[in-house]
Design a protein around this motif. Structure first.
Motif, mmCIF file in Angstrom:
data_model
loop_
_atom_site.group_PDB
_atom_site.id
_atom_site.type_symbol
_atom_site.label_atom_id
_atom_site.label_comp_id
_atom_site.label_asym_id
_atom_site.label_seq_id
_atom_site.Cartn_x
_atom_site.Cartn_y
_atom_site.Cartn_z
ATOM 1 N N LYS A 96 0.947 -1.065 -0.039
ATOM 2 C CA LYS A 96 0.128 0.122 -0.112
ATOM 3 C C LYS A 96 1.003 1.115 -0.085
ATOM 4 N N THR A 97 1.887 1.171 0.863
ATOM 5 C CA THR A 97 2.896 2.343 0.925
ATOM 6 C C THR A 97 3.628 2.332 -0.456
ATOM 7 N N ALA A 98 3.859 1.458 -0.738
ATOM 8 C CA ALA A 98 4.723 1.117 -2.065
ATOM 9 C C ALA A 98 3.996 2.102 -3.301
ATOM 10 N N ILE A 116 -2.290 9.783 3.465
ATOM 11 C CA ILE A 116 -2.356 9.662 5.071
ATOM 12 C C ILE A 116 -2.335 8.177 5.424
ATOM 13 N N ASP A 117 -1.026 7.752 5.427
ATOM 14 C CA ASP A 117 -0.810 6.274 5.887
ATOM 15 C C ASP A 117 -1.205 6.062 7.151
ATOM 16 N N GLU A 118 -1.528 4.836 7.242
ATOM 17 C CA GLU A 118 -2.117 4.222 8.838
ATOM 18 C C GLU A 118 -3.346 5.068 9.401
ATOM 19 N N LEU A 133 6.822 -10.751 4.003
ATOM 20 C CA LEU A 133 7.811 -10.212 2.660
ATOM 21 C C LEU A 133 8.721 -9.434 3.595
ATOM 22 N N ARG A 134 8.319 -8.466 4.514
ATOM 23 C CA ARG A 134 9.066 -7.569 5.162
ATOM 24 C C ARG A 134 10.439 -8.078 5.690
ATOM 25 N N TYR A 135 10.198 -9.267 6.616
ATOM 26 C CA TYR A 135 11.253 -10.073 7.254
ATOM 27 C C TYR A 135 12.358 -10.418 6.366
HETATM 28 MG MG LIG Z 1 2.481 0.792 4.994
#
Ligand SMILES: [Mg+2]
Ligand SMILES: Nc1ncnc2c1ncn2[C@@H]1O[C@H](COP(=O)(O)OP(=O)(O)OP(=O)(O)O)[C@@H](O)[C@H]1O
Length: 494
Positions: free
Chosen positions: A80-82, A295-297, A396-398
């Motif tokens: 989403k942020t990407a 606006i994230d989060e 994925l993040r890990y």
């Molecule tokens: Mg994010």
């Protein structure tokens, strides 16, 4: 020439970019008909959401529609942020894009509504058209008279010519200083912005090419300008409404723009600026450029902030609002009511919702491969396969975080390519959420402040195994975690 030696040279500082979580993203990766390419501009998969983002981008580029709200909703780590970053990269440079995390609104110095108002006004650009008078010509002669006493005002004359005319200008101290700073000499072609006192050297005149024999490769030759020396040119610059606010609020002054410490801005100031900008628009001096507020989060906002957003979106100058959340049905902050994504229904009703979905094995491999390139890490195909299965099992993040760590291990053993053994080592050094939860379960009595009922742990392990934090919608039954040794068992198969 005592004066010349004191003029300091300005050197370009080489820009060092740090590698961030989204530094591999350079755009949405769409073709002309807004179809997402499989892997392009750092983006992989997530076709539906990217197509939707492409439509939003068109809407922003048109700049005609104000006050639309879009919500990117999906599990953690689904891009989403990407996608929001990609939209900002693909936008025109002069359209403002403001990024804000929900948690940033809670500060002691600014009230929530002030922080939101500032964020909105940062996202609205005003394109101001100005006509300025420029002087453009080839320098015939630059004469500087220094006072005999060594102090006091310098005076001088600058002779400029075009193909048709030649004029002598008297120079003041400031103009002399900037001419010296730019090392202007006879034979240079320059433009001078009279109002701002800005001197720009365009290049050296072709006619005098033979007079200079010691030249760097960067020396540019240009023709002697034609026509009048005095020219009128239209220049356009875009500033945000917030910048105009800050510059015009007497308690702050424009220096606050650099420190970012703007404090609260009085409503009267904003009122006056709105009136002024409306006047400029009528006179054709300025255009409004609605930008994007991301606006994230967004679930971190409370009911008062949501009420503010509802109203702010109705303003004719409102920017496009993009929100992102990874929450399911949960409490609206500041109330006891539950709502999808923690957002009140009246705001959701005005929102176009774009879902993001989990990645397939192939897509995970592609994303990890792109990250390896971005972080300058060589990895064997086998190791990449192992890393993909780690991503599938954990997150994925890990596994993105394991790349640099494994590379360090690889370099310590003087290797050039990350191999499976390096990954195995960092996998055992750093726990992912699931294994950490399993560890806590086993040793919970020995920790301080242990609540003992394990309800928090159950939620965490559900999140770890389902990969979703929307505990309310996912079946929150505590899934048994596979424990710390799961990985070692798997290794032989890979
Ligand atoms: Mg994010
Ligand atoms: N489609 C994609 N193409 C390339 N990289 C991606 C893609 N999706 C995610 N990534 C990368 O994966 C990582 C996690 O994604 P991201 O931070 O965008 O997740 P998110 O949906 O915002 O999660 P959260 O809800 O936790 O904020 C980032 O480094 C991001 O750049």
């Amino acid at each position: 020439m005592a004066d010349l030696s004191s003029v300091q040279e300005v050197r370009d500082v080489t820009k060092v970019d740090r590698i961030g979580a989204h530094s591999h993203i350079r755009g949405l990766g769409l073709d002309d008909s807004l179809e997402p390419r499989k892997v392009s501009q750092g983006m992989v998969g997530q076709a539906q959401a990217r197509r939707a983002a492409g439509v939003i981008l068109e809407m922003i580029k048109e700049g005609k529609i104000a006050g639309r709200a879009i919500l990117l909703a999906g599990q953690p780590g689904t891009g989403k942020t990407a996608i929001a970053q990609a939209i900002s990269k693909a936008m025109d440079k002069d359209v403002p894009f403001t990024m804000l995390a929900g948690s940033e609104l809670y500060s002691h110095e600014l009230s929530k509504s002030e922080a939101l108002t500032q964020a909105f006004r940062r996202s609205i650009g005003v394109r101001i058209k100005e006509e300025t008078e420029l002087i453009e010509g080839e320098v015939v002669e630059l004469v500087v008279d220094r006072p005999a006493t060594g102090s006091g005002q310098k005076v001088g004359q600058l002779t400029l010519k075009t193909t048709e005319m030649e004029t002598v200008y008297d120079l003041g101290g400031k103009m002399i200083d900037s001419l010296i700073k730019q090392k202007v000499a006879a034979g240079d072609v320059v433009t001078i912005d009279k109002a701002a006192g800005k001197v720009t050297v365009i290049g050296r005149s072709f006619a005098r090419a033979r007079d200079f024999d010691a030249m760097g490769p960067q020396t540019k030759f240009v023709q002697t300008p034609e026509g009048d020396i005095q020219k009128r040119k239209e220049v356009v610059h875009t500033v945000s409404l917030h910048e105009i606010d800050v510059i015009n609020s007497r308690s702050q002054g424009f220096l606050a723009l650099f420190s970012g410490d703007t404090g609260e801005i009085k409503p009267e100031v904003r009122e006056q600026i709105n009136v002024k900008v409306a006047e400029w628009r009528e006179e054709g001096k300025a255009d409004i450029v609605p930008g994007v507020l991301f606006i994230d989060e967004v679930h971190m906002l409370d009911i008062e902030c949501f009420a503010f957003l509802n109203r702010a979106l109705e303003n004719t100058m409102a920017p496009v609002l993009i929100m992102a959340t990874n929450r399911g049905i949960t409490n609206i902050r500041g109330t006891h009511y539950k709502s999808p994504h923690g957002i009140p229904l009246d705001l959701l009703d005005r929102t176009l919702i774009v879902p993001t979905t989990e990645y397939s094995q192939d897509e995970l491999t592609q994303i990890l491969k792109i990250r390896c390139e971005e972080e300058d890490v060589e990895m064997t195909d086998e190791a990449l396969t192992l890393l993909t299965s780690i991503a599938k099992q954990t997150s994925l993040r890990y596994s993105i975080q394991l790349i640099t760590a494994a590379n360090l291990v690889c370099r310590k053993r003087k290797g050039t390519e990350v191999e499976k053994s390096d990954l195995r080592q960092v996998y055992s050094l750093f726990q992912d959420l699931e294994r950490s939860v399993a560890f806590l379960k086993e040793y919970q009595q020995q920790f301080l402040f242990d609540e003992g009922d394990g309800s928090a742990l159950a939620a965490a392990s559900a999140a770890a195994t389902s990969g979703a934090a929307n505990a309310a919608t996912s079946n929150a039954s505590a899934t048994t975690s596979s424990g710390p040794t799961a990985m070692e068992d798997d290794d032989d198969d890979l």
